[in-house]
Scaffold this motif. Structure first.
Motif, PDB file in Angstrom:
ATOM      1  N   ASP A 171       0.677  -1.535  -0.334  1.00 14.88           N
ATOM      2  CA  ASP A 171       0.056   0.038   0.200  1.00 14.88           C
ATOM      3  C   ASP A 171       0.838   1.076   0.088  1.00 14.88           C
ATOM      4  O   ASP A 171       2.147   1.604   0.796  1.00 14.88           O
ATOM      5  CB  ASP A 171      -0.586  -0.202   1.295  1.00 14.88           C
ATOM      6  N   THR A 172       1.169   1.890  -1.616  1.00 15.05           N
ATOM      7  CA  THR A 172       1.637   3.074  -1.748  1.00 15.05           C
ATOM      8  C   THR A 172       0.760   4.623  -1.643  1.00 15.05           C
ATOM      9  O   THR A 172       1.380   5.437  -1.390  1.00 15.05           O
ATOM     10  CB  THR A 172       2.847   3.073  -2.534  1.00 15.05           C
ATOM     11  N   LEU A 222       2.790   9.706  -3.503  1.00 14.51           N
ATOM     12  CA  LEU A 222       4.018   9.190  -4.931  1.00 14.51           C
ATOM     13  C   LEU A 222       3.479   9.687  -6.605  1.00 14.51           C
ATOM     14  O   LEU A 222       2.056  10.655  -6.447  1.00 14.51           O
ATOM     15  CB  LEU A 222       3.684   7.628  -5.288  1.00 14.51           C
ATOM     16  N   SER A 223       3.588  10.635  -7.205  1.00 13.93           N
ATOM     17  CA  SER A 223       3.630  10.276  -8.438  1.00 13.93           C
ATOM     18  C   SER A 223       2.945   9.586  -9.403  1.00 13.93           C
ATOM     19  O   SER A 223       2.925   8.762  -9.821  1.00 13.93           O
ATOM     20  CB  SER A 223       4.656  11.424  -9.157  1.00 13.93           C
ATOM     21  N   ARG A 224       1.288  10.025 -10.416  1.00 11.50           N
ATOM     22  CA  ARG A 224       0.910   8.578 -10.692  1.00 11.50           C
ATOM     23  C   ARG A 224       1.373   9.359 -12.407  1.00 11.50           C
ATOM     24  O   ARG A 224       0.470   8.551 -13.096  1.00 11.50           O
ATOM     25  CB  ARG A 224      -0.632   9.601 -10.739  1.00 11.50           C
ATOM     26  N   ASP A 240       6.966   3.044  -9.845  1.00 15.22           N
ATOM     27  CA  ASP A 240       6.981   3.844 -11.399  1.00 15.22           C
ATOM     28  C   ASP A 240       5.952   4.554 -11.366  1.00 15.22           C
ATOM     29  O   ASP A 240       5.609   4.773  -9.531  1.00 15.22           O
ATOM     30  CB  ASP A 240       6.964   2.556 -12.641  1.00 15.22           C
ATOM     31  N   ALA A 241       5.257   4.611 -12.357  1.00 15.10           N
ATOM     32  CA  ALA A 241       4.142   5.361 -12.232  1.00 15.10           C
ATOM     33  C   ALA A 241       3.121   4.807 -11.433  1.00 15.10           C
ATOM     34  O   ALA A 241       1.944   5.702 -11.339  1.00 15.10           O
ATOM     35  CB  ALA A 241       3.393   5.906 -13.177  1.00 15.10           C
ATOM     36  N   GLU A 242       2.940   3.618 -11.287  1.00 12.82           N
ATOM     37  CA  GLU A 242       1.813   2.890 -11.285  1.00 12.82           C
ATOM     38  C   GLU A 242       2.205   2.684  -9.637  1.00 12.82           C
ATOM     39  O   GLU A 242       1.193   2.142  -9.787  1.00 12.82           O
ATOM     40  CB  GLU A 242       1.852   1.701 -12.365  1.00 12.82           C
ATOM     41  N   GLY A 243       2.880   3.224  -8.796  1.00 12.40           N
ATOM     42  CA  GLY A 243       2.865   3.239  -7.184  1.00 12.40           C
ATOM     43  C   GLY A 243       3.645   1.471  -7.114  1.00 12.40           C
ATOM     44  O   GLY A 243       3.592   1.374  -5.641  1.00 12.40           O
ATOM     45  N   ARG A 244       4.679   1.134  -7.994  1.00 15.17           N
ATOM     46  CA  ARG A 244       4.858  -0.076  -7.635  1.00 15.17           C
ATOM     47  C   ARG A 244       6.768   0.397  -7.434  1.00 15.17           C
ATOM     48  O   ARG A 244       7.128   1.041  -7.984  1.00 15.17           O
ATOM     49  CB  ARG A 244       4.866  -1.103  -8.833  1.00 15.17           C
TER      50      ARG A 244
END
Length: 136
Positions: free
Chosen positions: A39-40, A45-47, A109-113
């Protein structure tokens, strides 16, 4: 007396080797499993692109060096967000991400992974190399 000197030299050599082995990976960006499912949502975080997250504390002197490296690389690359999390203010996030020492830096990454992680001060070139493919 000579046996004691030989023993002391051997102990120092062993300690030096152990220290080298423990610190040889410090600052190296290591790929992580992007499918970790952490869970981030509360990390900011940037999307729209990758985010560099680094954990620090006011009492951590190497954290200032990480801040300079991350600011330089993020400034050079442009589309990379940077989030600094104070370990003392947000211990829950540190526990969730298994932060065991400071400084610890992550790349999401942009997906929060989570894609990369390092403990210690990363080299600017290593950080840039890890981020560049995530900008495509």
């Amino acid at each position: 007396m000579t046996v004691a000197v030989v023993a002391a030299v051997a102990a120092l050599a062993l300690a030096a080797v152990a220290g080298w082995l423990l610190n040889r990976r410090a600052g190296q960006m290591r790929p992580t499993d992007p499918g970790s499912g952490l869970d981030t949502s509360d990390l900011g975080l940037s999307r729209t692109g990758p985010t560099v997250v680094h954990f620090s504390a006011a009492w951590c002197s190497p954290c200032a060096r990480v801040r300079r490296v991350v600011n330089q690389v993020c400034g050079d690359l442009g589309d990379v967000a940077h989030v600094e999390i104070d370990l003392d203010a947000n211990p829950y996030a540190a526990r969730r991400l298994s932060v065991l020492s400071l400084p610890t830096t992550f790349i999401f990454d942009a997906e929060g992974r989570q894609r990369y992680r390092t403990a210690g001060v990363p080299r600017a070139d290593d950080l840039r190399s890890a981020l560049t493919p995530l900008l495509a």
